[in-house]
Design a protein around this motif. Sequence first.
Motif, PDB file in Angstrom:
ATOM      1  N   UNK A   1       9.144  -5.844   3.212  1.00 46.05           N
ATOM      2  CA  UNK A   1      10.145  -5.082   3.954  1.00 46.05           C
ATOM      3  C   UNK A   1      11.393  -4.843   3.114  1.00 46.05           C
ATOM      4  N   UNK A   2      11.771  -5.833   2.318  1.00 48.75           N
ATOM      5  CA  UNK A   2      13.046  -5.791   1.609  1.00 48.75           C
ATOM      6  C   UNK A   2      12.951  -5.380   0.139  1.00 48.75           C
TER       7      UNK A   2
ATOM      8  N   UNK B   1       0.828  -1.205   0.000  1.00 49.45           N
ATOM      9  CA  UNK B   1       0.000   0.000   0.000  1.00 49.45           C
ATOM     10  C   UNK B   1       0.865   1.259   0.000  1.00 49.45           C
ATOM     11  N   UNK B   2       1.854   1.291   0.875  1.00 49.70           N
ATOM     12  CA  UNK B   2       2.705   2.474   1.003  1.00 49.70           C
ATOM     13  C   UNK B   2       3.765   2.505  -0.090  1.00 49.70           C
ATOM     14  N   UNK B   3       4.254   3.703  -0.447  1.00 47.94           N
ATOM     15  CA  UNK B   3       5.318   3.798  -1.455  1.00 47.94           C
ATOM     16  C   UNK B   3       6.549   2.991  -1.077  1.00 47.94           C
ATOM     17  N   UNK B   4       6.860   2.940   0.225  1.00 49.67           N
ATOM     18  CA  UNK B   4       8.021   2.193   0.698  1.00 49.67           C
ATOM     19  C   UNK B   4       7.786   0.689   0.671  1.00 49.67           C
ATOM     20  N   UNK B   5       6.513   0.263   0.543  1.00 54.22           N
ATOM     21  CA  UNK B   5       6.177  -1.147   0.434  1.00 54.22           C
ATOM     22  C   UNK B   5       5.957  -1.864   1.749  1.00 54.22           C
TER      23      UNK B   5
ATOM     24  N   UNK C   1       8.432  -4.532  -5.444  1.00 50.78           N
ATOM     25  CA  UNK C   1       7.402  -5.562  -5.605  1.00 50.78           C
ATOM     26  C   UNK C   1       6.115  -5.071  -4.954  1.00 50.78           C
ATOM     27  N   UNK C   2       5.041  -5.008  -5.730  1.00 45.12           N
ATOM     28  CA  UNK C   2       3.787  -4.452  -5.226  1.00 45.12           C
ATOM     29  C   UNK C   2       2.722  -5.517  -4.961  1.00 45.12           C
ATOM     30  N   UNK C   3       2.858  -6.681  -5.576  1.00 46.40           N
ATOM     31  CA  UNK C   3       1.883  -7.759  -5.365  1.00 46.40           C
ATOM     32  C   UNK C   3       2.610  -9.094  -5.282  1.00 46.40           C
TER      33      UNK C   3
ATOM     34  N   UNK D   1       2.030  -3.761   8.925  1.00 46.86           N
ATOM     35  CA  UNK D   1       3.272  -3.022   8.735  1.00 46.86           C
ATOM     36  C   UNK D   1       4.436  -3.986   8.934  1.00 46.86           C
ATOM     37  N   UNK D   2       5.189  -4.246   7.885  1.00 44.63           N
ATOM     38  CA  UNK D   2       6.293  -5.208   7.953  1.00 44.63           C
ATOM     39  C   UNK D   2       7.377  -4.772   8.933  1.00 44.63           C
TER      40      UNK D   2
END
Length: 256
Positions: A89-90, A36-40, A94-96, A64-65
Amino acid sequence: MTEHELQLRIDLAACFRLVAELGMHEAVANHFSAAVSPEGNTFLINPKWVHFSQITAENLLLLDANNPQDALREDVDATAWAIHGQIHRRRPDIRAVLHLHPIYTTTIACLEDPRILPIDQTTARYFNRIAFDEQYGGMAETEAEGARLVGLLGNHQRLLMGNHGVMVTAKTIGEAFDDIYTLERACTFLVKAYSTGRPLRILSDEVAEKTAQGWEAITDFSQAHFEQMKKILLARESLHQNNEGAIDVTESRFTR
């Protein structure tokens, strides 16, 4: 909730229900997620032990990872946190992420030689484009195992998990859905070709590479496939609910 998150919820819920319709679910196991977030690090995922056919936009979890407390929630499956938490987190690119055990893809993953040989246009989509995990060690329930899988994925979009299943990743939920749909068809063709016991006619590396590049050039095809499948599912569910006297499904929302 932002419009961005709402649309992700709609699309991810549809993806779950489509995969259930296609018979690629595994009881109440397996997980799909979307950043969801830009940072993933903030991502949506299915709640623990809920059948894919029962997933809605509302009951998806927002985790939240980077927050260890989310791993302790009763509605979060340990394997979901281990695998998807580490990916989001890493790998913010990758969005999905779809992890599942479809019949034919898992069958190929259980062979001593799990390569998806390019015997037609569909199998050629995956020519030199799959990473392999040959070290299955039981349930993936630790962050260390999740990190190992992320490392194996490398620059590939797909990880064929030996003696286990498969994981596909993408920039959109639609592309991920089309990928797992096509991957399962590719493995179906390969298993059926193997079952004849006759020699395979394998495409040349040159033709297989050209075909794979052709697939990569039509991501709009993948998105269009997903949108069409959502319309089919919406119409079917709306008809069923009307026949049952229930509330109509809201346009493209998959919320009930």
